[in-house]
Design a protein around this motif. Structure first.
Motif, PDB file in Angstrom:
ATOM      1  N   PHE A 194     -17.586 -13.503  31.954  1.00  0.00           N
ATOM      2  CA  PHE A 194     -16.269 -13.701  31.362  1.00  0.00           C
ATOM      3  C   PHE A 194     -15.517 -14.758  32.158  1.00  0.00           C
ATOM      4  O   PHE A 194     -15.747 -14.914  33.347  1.00  0.00           O
ATOM      5  CB  PHE A 194     -15.477 -12.388  31.364  1.00  0.00           C
ATOM      6  N   PRO A 195     -14.598 -15.471  31.520  1.00  0.00           N
ATOM      7  CA  PRO A 195     -13.849 -16.497  32.249  1.00  0.00           C
ATOM      8  C   PRO A 195     -12.940 -15.866  33.302  1.00  0.00           C
ATOM      9  O   PRO A 195     -12.562 -14.698  33.188  1.00  0.00           O
ATOM     10  CB  PRO A 195     -13.035 -17.200  31.159  1.00  0.00           C
ATOM     11  N   PRO A 196     -12.571 -16.626  34.338  1.00  0.00           N
ATOM     12  CA  PRO A 196     -11.676 -16.095  35.378  1.00  0.00           C
ATOM     13  C   PRO A 196     -10.361 -15.598  34.765  1.00  0.00           C
ATOM     14  O   PRO A 196      -9.799 -16.225  33.875  1.00  0.00           O
ATOM     15  CB  PRO A 196     -11.417 -17.296  36.283  1.00  0.00           C
ATOM     16  N   GLY A 197      -9.913 -14.444  35.208  1.00  0.00           N
ATOM     17  CA  GLY A 197      -8.662 -13.867  34.723  1.00  0.00           C
ATOM     18  C   GLY A 197      -8.771 -13.156  33.393  1.00  0.00           C
ATOM     19  O   GLY A 197      -7.774 -12.699  32.846  1.00  0.00           O
ATOM     20  N   TYR A 198      -9.974 -13.030  32.846  1.00  0.00           N
ATOM     21  CA  TYR A 198     -10.149 -12.369  31.554  1.00  0.00           C
ATOM     22  C   TYR A 198      -9.787 -10.896  31.665  1.00  0.00           C
ATOM     23  O   TYR A 198     -10.182 -10.200  32.582  1.00  0.00           O
ATOM     24  CB  TYR A 198     -11.607 -12.504  31.089  1.00  0.00           C
ATOM     25  N   ASN A 199      -8.991 -10.427  30.719  1.00  0.00           N
ATOM     26  CA  ASN A 199      -8.610  -9.022  30.670  1.00  0.00           C
ATOM     27  C   ASN A 199      -8.902  -8.529  29.258  1.00  0.00           C
ATOM     28  O   ASN A 199      -8.267  -8.980  28.302  1.00  0.00           O
ATOM     29  CB  ASN A 199      -7.130  -8.853  31.011  1.00  0.00           C
TER      30      ASN A 199
END
Length: 68
Positions: free
Chosen positions: A51-56
């Motif tokens: 997942f991309p950085p900071g994905y929530n």
């Protein structure tokens, strides 16, 4: 390769195979209901970079009928 990458890939593969089995004629619904959640619960943390950085996963649009 990260230590959980093989486990993650294997579990995702098994979930996919279970989904294919669920669509076959005469599939055992009790088996699917027992194994599906167990496999999903056994998923390890996804490998880095999945997942991309900071994905929530809880961020996103409100769906109809959901409280804001």
């Amino acid at each position: 390769m990260c230590p959980n990458c093989d486990d993650f890939a294997r579990t995702v593969l098994l979930l996919g195979q279970l989904a294919l089995y669920a669509d076959t004629l005469g599939a055992d619904d009790d088996f699917i209901e027992a194994v599906g959640p167990s496999l999903a619960a056994s998923l390890p943390e996804p490998p880095p970079g999945t997942f991309p950085p900071g994905y929530n996963p809880t961020d996103g649009p409100d769906y109809p009928g959901e409280l804001s």
